[in-house]
Write a protein that holds these residues in place. Structure first.
Motif, PDB file in Angstrom:
ATOM      1  N   ARG A 228      53.622  39.942  28.423  1.00  7.96           N
ATOM      2  CA  ARG A 228      52.603  40.347  29.395  1.00  7.96           C
ATOM      3  C   ARG A 228      53.081  39.933  30.777  1.00  7.96           C
ATOM      4  O   ARG A 228      53.946  39.070  30.910  1.00  7.96           O
ATOM      5  N   PRO A 229      52.504  40.529  31.837  1.00 15.09           N
ATOM      6  CA  PRO A 229      52.833  40.039  33.173  1.00 15.09           C
ATOM      7  C   PRO A 229      52.618  38.529  33.254  1.00 15.09           C
ATOM      8  O   PRO A 229      51.643  37.992  32.715  1.00 15.09           O
TER       9      PRO A 229
ATOM     10  N   TRP B  59      52.792  34.994  35.743  1.00 15.47           N
ATOM     11  CA  TRP B  59      52.946  34.213  36.962  1.00 15.47           C
ATOM     12  C   TRP B  59      53.455  32.822  36.587  1.00 15.47           C
ATOM     13  O   TRP B  59      52.863  32.151  35.735  1.00 15.47           O
TER      14      TRP B  59
ATOM     15  N   ARG C 283      46.420  40.452  43.884  1.00  9.31           N
ATOM     16  CA  ARG C 283      47.500  41.329  43.422  1.00  9.31           C
ATOM     17  C   ARG C 283      47.361  41.712  41.956  1.00  9.31           C
ATOM     18  O   ARG C 283      47.684  42.839  41.571  1.00  9.31           O
ATOM     19  N   THR C 284      46.946  40.771  41.130  1.00  6.53           N
ATOM     20  CA  THR C 284      46.858  41.016  39.690  1.00  6.53           C
ATOM     21  C   THR C 284      45.517  40.530  39.171  1.00  6.53           C
ATOM     22  O   THR C 284      45.019  39.488  39.602  1.00  6.53           O
TER      23      THR C 284
ATOM     24  N   ARG D 116      42.918  38.692  36.985  1.00  5.98           N
ATOM     25  CA  ARG D 116      43.021  37.366  36.365  1.00  5.98           C
ATOM     26  C   ARG D 116      43.189  37.434  34.857  1.00  5.98           C
ATOM     27  O   ARG D 116      43.925  36.651  34.263  1.00  5.98           O
TER      28      ARG D 116
ATOM     29  N   VAL E 162      47.028  38.723  33.099  1.00  6.37           N
ATOM     30  CA  VAL E 162      48.302  38.031  33.257  1.00  6.37           C
ATOM     31  C   VAL E 162      48.271  36.678  32.558  1.00  6.37           C
ATOM     32  O   VAL E 162      47.199  36.086  32.350  1.00  6.37           O
TER      33      VAL E 162
ATOM     34  N   LEU F 115      56.105  36.301  40.004  1.00  2.00           N
ATOM     35  CA  LEU F 115      55.529  37.256  39.061  1.00  2.00           C
ATOM     36  C   LEU F 115      56.657  37.949  38.310  1.00  2.00           C
ATOM     37  O   LEU F 115      57.521  38.580  38.925  1.00  2.00           O
TER      38      LEU F 115
ATOM     39  N   LEU G  35      57.426  40.706  35.340  1.00  2.17           N
ATOM     40  CA  LEU G  35      56.793  41.808  34.635  1.00  2.17           C
ATOM     41  C   LEU G  35      57.562  42.165  33.361  1.00  2.17           C
ATOM     42  O   LEU G  35      58.777  41.935  33.271  1.00  2.17           O
TER      43      LEU G  35
END
Length: 262
Positions: A32-33, A35, A57-58, A60, A63, A250, A252
């Motif tokens: 998954r994405p 951080w 940006r993403t 919650r 990610v 981040l 991806l």
């Protein structure tokens, strides 16, 4: 007919000739994405700012978020950082807070103040004490004073926070991306790493490429430019406590890597 050299000899000659080519190295691909956030060192203010920008940006809940450790010491608000991270991880299953070497130094101090107290204080532990409302003077380094400081810190932190912190893991991984505070030994597989390597680093980490396709995102070592620093390494620590730059990287699933700094 030309006689061919044995395959092992061919490889050996190529290595000595500097011609050995590494196998293709796939880009980082967490499931998954993801951080990854660098060392906080008491900068609760930067944490608040970075999280606000990250969630702009993403989403919650879309990610994974991994903190690399070193939440305490040096900066002004270790208590605030621990409070925020404990609440964040308790309420968000996709948040993981790893242990760093500064947390380990504090544990060593609490477990044996006389043996480990001076070392922890020398590396910024006094800032953690002050953030919990405890005073410390360099003249108070006797064994009795260190014992009292450890007792006072346990009380000030509270059993719940200290228990939560001691239960934090050393390692996290998803897909072909692992996250550790300091490093992985490139000659050991993911499941065979030593705690000392994960917390303090390894002499081969920065000059020996991994051969298993694994990417290691890490803090501990301050860099000017966060992100990939070589085959299999992604650095995220930008020295928040002294530079004012807290960084989240981040990563991806498609291999994209971008950074966001305060």
């Amino acid at each position: 007919m030309q006689r061919l050299a044995p395959i092992w000899l061919t490889h050996l000659l190529k290595r000595f000739a500097g011609q050995e080519q590494c196998e293709p190295f796939a880009p980082p691909a967490p499931l998954r994405p993801l951080w990854v956030i660098g060392d906080l060192h008491g900068r609760a203010d930067l944490l608040d700012r970075l999280l606000k920008e990250m969630f702009a940006r993403t989403a919650r809940n879309a990610v994974d978020i991994v903190f690399t450790g070193d939440y305490i010491d040096r900066g002004p608000d270790s208590a605030g950082v621990l409070s925020r991270l404990r609440h964040f991880s308790d309420t968000s299953p996709s948040v993981t807070c790893l242990i760093g070497n500064h947390e380990q130094m504090m544990f060593d101090f609490l477990d044996d103040p006389a043996a480990h107290g001076r070392r922890w204080l020398r590396h910024g532990g006094y800032s953690t004490l002050e953030s919990f409302g405890l005073s410390y003077k360099r003249t108070q380094a006797s064994e009795a004073c260190l014992q009292d400081l450890a007792t006072d810190l346990r009380t000030a932190m509270g059993h719940a926070t200290l228990t939560w912190l001691r239960q934090r893991p050393l390692l996290w991984y998803s897909g072909n991306v692992a996250v550790a505070h300091a490093a992985l030994d490139p000659q050991r597989d993911l499941y065979n790493q030593l705690p000392s390597t994960l917390l303090w680093g390894h002499p081969l980490f920065f000059n020996t490429a991994r051969q298993d396709g694994l990417w290691v995102a890490h803090g501990h070592t301050i860099v000017d430019k966060p992100g990939p620093t070589g085959r299999g390494r992604i650095a995220v620590d930008t020295g928040a406590y002294e530079t004012g730059r807290l960084t989240g990287v981040l990563i991806l699933p498609d291999g994209g890597v971008t950074s966001l700094s305060t």
